[in-house]
Every structure is written in C-alpha cells, then in structure tokens.
Design a protein around this motif. Structure first.
Motif, PDB file in Angstrom:
ATOM      1  N   UNK B 293       0.822  -1.209   0.000  1.00 15.44           N
ATOM      2  CA  UNK B 293       0.000   0.000   0.000  1.00 15.44           C
ATOM      3  C   UNK B 293       0.856   1.260   0.000  1.00 15.44           C
ATOM      4  N   UNK B 294       2.045   1.164   0.541  1.00 15.32           N
ATOM      5  CA  UNK B 294       2.963   2.316   0.523  1.00 15.32           C
ATOM      6  C   UNK B 294       4.394   1.813   0.610  1.00 15.32           C
ATOM      7  N   UNK B 306       8.171   5.454   4.418  1.00 19.13           N
ATOM      8  CA  UNK B 306       6.905   4.822   4.817  1.00 19.13           C
ATOM      9  C   UNK B 306       6.794   3.478   4.112  1.00 19.13           C
ATOM     10  N   UNK B 308       4.086   0.129   3.993  1.00 19.70           N
ATOM     11  CA  UNK B 308       2.830  -0.457   4.466  1.00 19.70           C
ATOM     12  C   UNK B 308       2.452  -1.599   3.522  1.00 19.70           C
ATOM     13  N   UNK B 310       0.281  -5.710   3.335  1.00 17.93           N
ATOM     14  CA  UNK B 310      -0.422  -6.805   4.006  1.00 17.93           C
ATOM     15  C   UNK B 310      -0.014  -8.114   3.334  1.00 17.93           C
ATOM     16  N   UNK B 326      -0.938  -7.232   8.704  1.00 18.13           N
ATOM     17  CA  UNK B 326      -0.856  -5.885   8.147  1.00 18.13           C
ATOM     18  C   UNK B 326       0.266  -5.157   8.872  1.00 18.13           C
ATOM     19  N   UNK B 328       2.634  -1.581   9.037  1.00 19.79           N
ATOM     20  CA  UNK B 328       2.614  -0.176   8.638  1.00 19.79           C
ATOM     21  C   UNK B 328       3.568   0.603   9.536  1.00 19.79           C
ATOM     22  N   UNK B 329       4.624   1.118   8.949  1.00 17.28           N
ATOM     23  CA  UNK B 329       5.575   1.919   9.735  1.00 17.28           C
ATOM     24  C   UNK B 329       6.075   3.122   8.951  1.00 17.28           C
ATOM     25  N   UNK B 330       6.342   4.183   9.690  1.00 15.14           N
ATOM     26  CA  UNK B 330       7.012   5.345   9.127  1.00 15.14           C
ATOM     27  C   UNK B 330       8.439   5.377   9.679  1.00 15.14           C
TER      28      UNK B 330
END
Lengths: 196, 366
Positions: B293-294, B306, B308, B310, B326, B328-330
C-alpha cells in the motif's frame, strides 16, 4: 406559597430534562433480533466504498478490518483475491453496494454465510485553527447471504481534534493507530452483547 | 553420587537429541562450488552501476576460490537457450545450466533504490539460487544504506560519496555470501526493532515438526505509487523466509514461469483457486502473496520513509488462509531524541518489518 412551589418546579424541570435526554439517545448500531449470529462461520469482505480524497483509504481500512476480524478468530475471512474472483465470476456490477439478489448469488459462489460491505466516509487530517489531527469515520453492514438481508449495521468515528490538542497543540495520533481504534470499536459493537 | 552423575548424563543425551532434532528440521542445502553471476536486476527506475556491482560480486567470489562462470560462456548459454528473464531461474534453465556448464548456483542481485544525491542511498538484495535440483533460494541477504545512517559527532561519519556507499553495501553482502559458502550457515544477526512488528496479525500456521516446507512467494500486488514495490517486497520475503531454515523457498524465476504457463492473472490479490493451482504445479506447501500500500523513499537530507503492506499465506493442503497480517511503519516511528533510530531508507525499514513477520510465521501458532 412560594416555598411549596419551588421544589415542584425543580422536580418538573428534572423530569423534562431526563425525558429530552432519553429521546435524544440514538444508537448507531442495528442488530436483527431474529438473526442467530452463531451460524455465521465464513465471511467475505467486499471492497469498501471510498468517499474520501485519499486514493487508497478504502484498501487500507479494508486490509486492517480483514486482519483484525481474522485475528479475533470469531469467523473465517476469505482472502481478497478470492472475493475479487467471486465478484468477477458472478458479474456483480456494484461490489461496494450490491443488491440483495447479487449478495445471494455471491454467497452461493463463494460458499460464505455473510458478506460485509463498508463505506469510508472520512480519512485523513482535519484542521481547526492551528490544530490538526487525523480522523477516520467508517460504517459497516453485515449481509446474510441466504436472504440478502442486512442483519447488522454499525459505524465508528475515531480521532479528530481533542480539547487538549486545541489547548496544547500537537498533531493527534497517527492514522494507522486511529484506524485500528475505529475498527476495534466496530468489533466491540459487532461481537459484544446487544445494546439494551 | 553415581546416581546424580547418571542423571546428568541422561539429561545431556536428551539435550543433545533435542538439539539434533532442532537442526534436522532446518533447511540446509549443499554450498555450491561453482556459480554464475547473472546480470543485475534494476528495480529502482533510475540508472544504476549494474556492471560495477556484477564485477565486484564476480571478483570477490573468484578471489575466495569459488569458480565463477566466465562472461563468454554465460552469454553463449543465454543466446543458445534464448533466456529472456535473468532476474530469476526457472527449473528448465537451471537444469540446462547445471548440465552444460557445471554451475551449481546462480547469484542474482536486485537494486531497489539508487540515489547519488547527498546523502546518497542504495538498497540491494542479493540471492544465491541452487541449480542442482529445483531452483531454490539457498542464501539471500540485503543492504539498505543511506549516507546519513550514522552521521556521528559533527557529521564526521557522514558518507557523501555514492561509490563509497555502494562499496560498503557490497562489502557487507559479499562478506555474508562468502561466510555462507564457507560455513553453510546464513548470518542470523539481523537488526530488528520491536516497533516493526506487524500491527495486526492472524497466526494459524502449524508446521509439521521435522519437515522442511516448500513455499512459493508471489509478486505482491502493488497499490503504492512506487514502481516495482511489489517485486521488492516479494524479494524481501524470500530473503527472510529462506534464512529461517523452516522453509525451502522456490525461486521467483520458477514461480514466474509457472504463473505465465498457467496464465494466472491476479487482479487485486491471490484467490484460493490460483493458490491451489500454483501450489500444485510448484509442489509448494504454502503460497505467500500480499499487497503493498505504501513504499516511500525520499531523496536529500529531509523526508520521511513509509512502508505499508499486508500479507496472506495460504496452505495448499487445507486451502485456507493460515497467516494474515498488516504492517505499517514510518521512518520516524519511535524516534524521540535527536533523530536517533530514524529509518532513512524504506528497504532498511521494510526488511525489519518482514523479518519479524517471517519469524512469527516460522514459529507458528503458539
């Protein structure tokens, strides 16, 4: 005379206040009282409708929702690719808001007990004065595939600018954390005891 | 006293048996003594020093006593058999390569990020694929470096030279590869911070004890704005799954070939029917796929990374999802003081996220 009327006036005022408050208490959850939710073992989560400006908001929320739902181990959730295949094979024109007959058709094809549709209404940063914070607002419907009836519906909004954000500044919580909170709140409503 | 001694000996035997049992279920392949270094795969979208990277890999391997197939023989093989895809090895190519040239492994480097703007950045994954049987990833490692990873006091340790950074990355990767070729053991000292664990995960993996499970990693469906992010994530999953020792990872070349032959088109993700088909053709116990997703990097000194994605793991025997997560990290997650702990390279962060996910998969359901 004045001393006798004063308590009566107070009591009447309290009754009026209580009545108006109870009339204003509207639940954002619908639960079909005739439905036995224990029969739902397998579900398909359809693509969510995206009413926000963020391109991938619906995909993000759907991914978090599916993973959270699977991790509760309350139901089995089909992989998104399988749902996509089902939507393509059954030629559903509007997978984000399918009519009842399409839900029945899809349910038979995918062999699921229910499908879940959703709408992402808000996703991203909101600003007010010098303050900014992330907010998310979603609503979900659980549709039984035997009849195509909506058996549960709920919504959740999390994040936004709090009193402390306005007072002290700060950018609120990260979007992924807010998303998880909103989904958790939905599960509390869905899997928790029915609202009285 | 003798009773205590005998109990101690029995305990020692039991411990030895347990250790033996533990090592038995770890995937271990014979280290190849002759390899071919394939052309570098460029996933970065910009020009990369592909020839330099390939040359360094070839020279380091040759200097360590490994027989490296010369360019002329490799070129002749590629032309003779019309090999069009060099970013992986399929079963037919692997068998022919082994038969005609005696090569036992193929080294493939993939560059995911390259920027010569100060501070420079480079992200690479290098893997060794066995050609003696079904093409299997026997070793893989990655390096995601940025010139300002560790600037030190008064920025004295800043790396502003792109070539120097590439050399550092290659030093690390070559060192890891040569260690593997010498000892047969992949390095396990991978840095991973707890903040990179999957944010949500369902774990229903039950691995049969004493059995090495085969796994096919499909390219991730890419929803992000970054080109080739799906391929990069798949490479990172192959790299970390192969190092857990619990899985035999089928190379992406063979997976790609079978997907093309079976005309599998994954629109939005893998379906159970596709996973079943791919798993059956490749004889894979598990099929792993996902969505990116990112996957954002930045150039220059300021910005935010960034990542992200799944992941879904489908077991062929049961046709069910046994892992779903899932992540997701910055780059700025968990950073409090003076930018310490900041991730300046998306791959450097993603590799830790993938590592933690693969460890949870390999450990199975508790």
């Amino acid at each position: 005379m004045k001393t006798v009327l004063a308590p009566v006036t107070w009591a009447l005022g309290l009754v009026v206040c209580a009545a108006s408050m109870s009339a204003a208490q509207v639940s954002d959850v619908y639960r079909d009282p005739r439905m036995d939710f224990g029969t739902i073992q397998t579900v398909a989560v359809l693509p969510f409708a995206n009413l926000t400006r963020e391109q991938v908001a619906a995909d993000r929320v759907r991914d978090v929702f599916i993973n959270k739902l699977l991790s509760t181990e309350a139901v089995y959730v089909l992989p998104v690719g399988e749902v996509g295949r089902g939507v393509a094979k059954t030629e559903i024109a509007a997978p984000t808001a399918p009519p009842a007959e399409d839900v029945v058709k899809l349910g038979a094809f995918l062999k699921v007990d229910a499908v879940i549709t959703g709408v992402v209404r808000e996703y991203g940063e909101v600003r007010s004065g010098n303050s900014a914070a992330n907010v998310i607002s979603i609503s979900i419907q659980l549709i039984e595939t035997g009849t195509g009836r909506v058996v549960w519906s709920g919504s959740s909004t999390r994040g936004g600018i709090s009193f402390w954000d306005r007072l002290l500044g700060g950018g609120g919580q990260p979007l992924n954390a807010v998303t998880e909170q909103a989904v958790d709140a939905l599960f509390d409503k869905l899997l928790g005891p029915p609202a009285k | 006293m003798p009773h205590r001694a005998s109990r101690f000996l029995v305990g020692l035997c039991v411990a030895a048996c347990l250790v033996a049992g533990r090592t038995a279920d770890v995937w271990a392949a014979e280290q190849p003594s002759a390899v071919a270094v394939f052309p570098v795969e460029n996933l970065s979208g910009v020009n990369v020093p592909a020839d330099v990277i390939r040359q360094v890999l070839t020279e380091r391997l040759a200097a360590s006593g490994i027989t490296v197939l010369d360019d002329e023989t490799l070129d002749a093989f590629v032309v003779r058999h019309r090999v069009r895809y060099a970013a992986g090895v399929d079963a037919a190519t692997a068998a022919l390569l082994h038969k005609e040239t005696g090569v036992e492994g193929v080294v493939i480097a993939s560059v995911g990020l390259s920027s010569d703007m100060v501070p420079p950045k480079i992200a690479m994954v290098v893997r060794l694929v066995s050609t003696t049987g079904a093409p299997t990833v026997v070793w893989a490692d990655d390096a995601g470096l940025s010139g300002d990873d560790a600037p030190g006091l008064l920025d004295l340790r800043m790396v502003n030279d792109y070539d120097e950074l590439v050399e550092r990355a290659l030093d690390r990767l070559c060192g890891s590869l040569l260690d593997y070729l010498a000892t047969g053991q992949a390095r396990t000292d991978v840095k991973r911070a707890a903040k990179f664990r999957p944010r949500v995960a369902y774990n229903g993996v039950r691995l049969e004890a004493g059995k090495v499970h085969s796994i096919a990693v499909l390219p991730f469906f890419n929803v992000s704005e970054r080109r080739n992010a799906g391929e990069m994530l798949a490479l990172l999953f192959m790299r970390h799954l192969s190092s857990t020792g619990a899985f035999r990872v089928i190379d992406t070349g063979e997976v790609r070939q079978q997907l093309l032959q079976a005309r599998v088109i994954m629109d939005g993700g893998i379906s159970v029917a596709d996973a079943d088909l791919v798993g059956t053709i490749l004889e894979a116990d598990f099929v792993l796929a996902g969505r990116v997703l990112a996957y954002d990097d930045y150039e220059g000194p300021e910005g935010r990374t960034h990542a992200e994605f799944s992941v879904v793991l489908i077991e062929r025997a049961t046709r069910r999802v046994v892992w779903s997560s899932h992540s997701d990290n910055h780059g700025s997650d968990g950073v409090r003081f003076f930018g310490r702990g900041r991730s300046t390279n998306a791959q450097g962060m993603a590799t830790q996220m993938v590592r933690l996910a693969t460890e949870m998969i390999a450990n199975g359901r508790k």
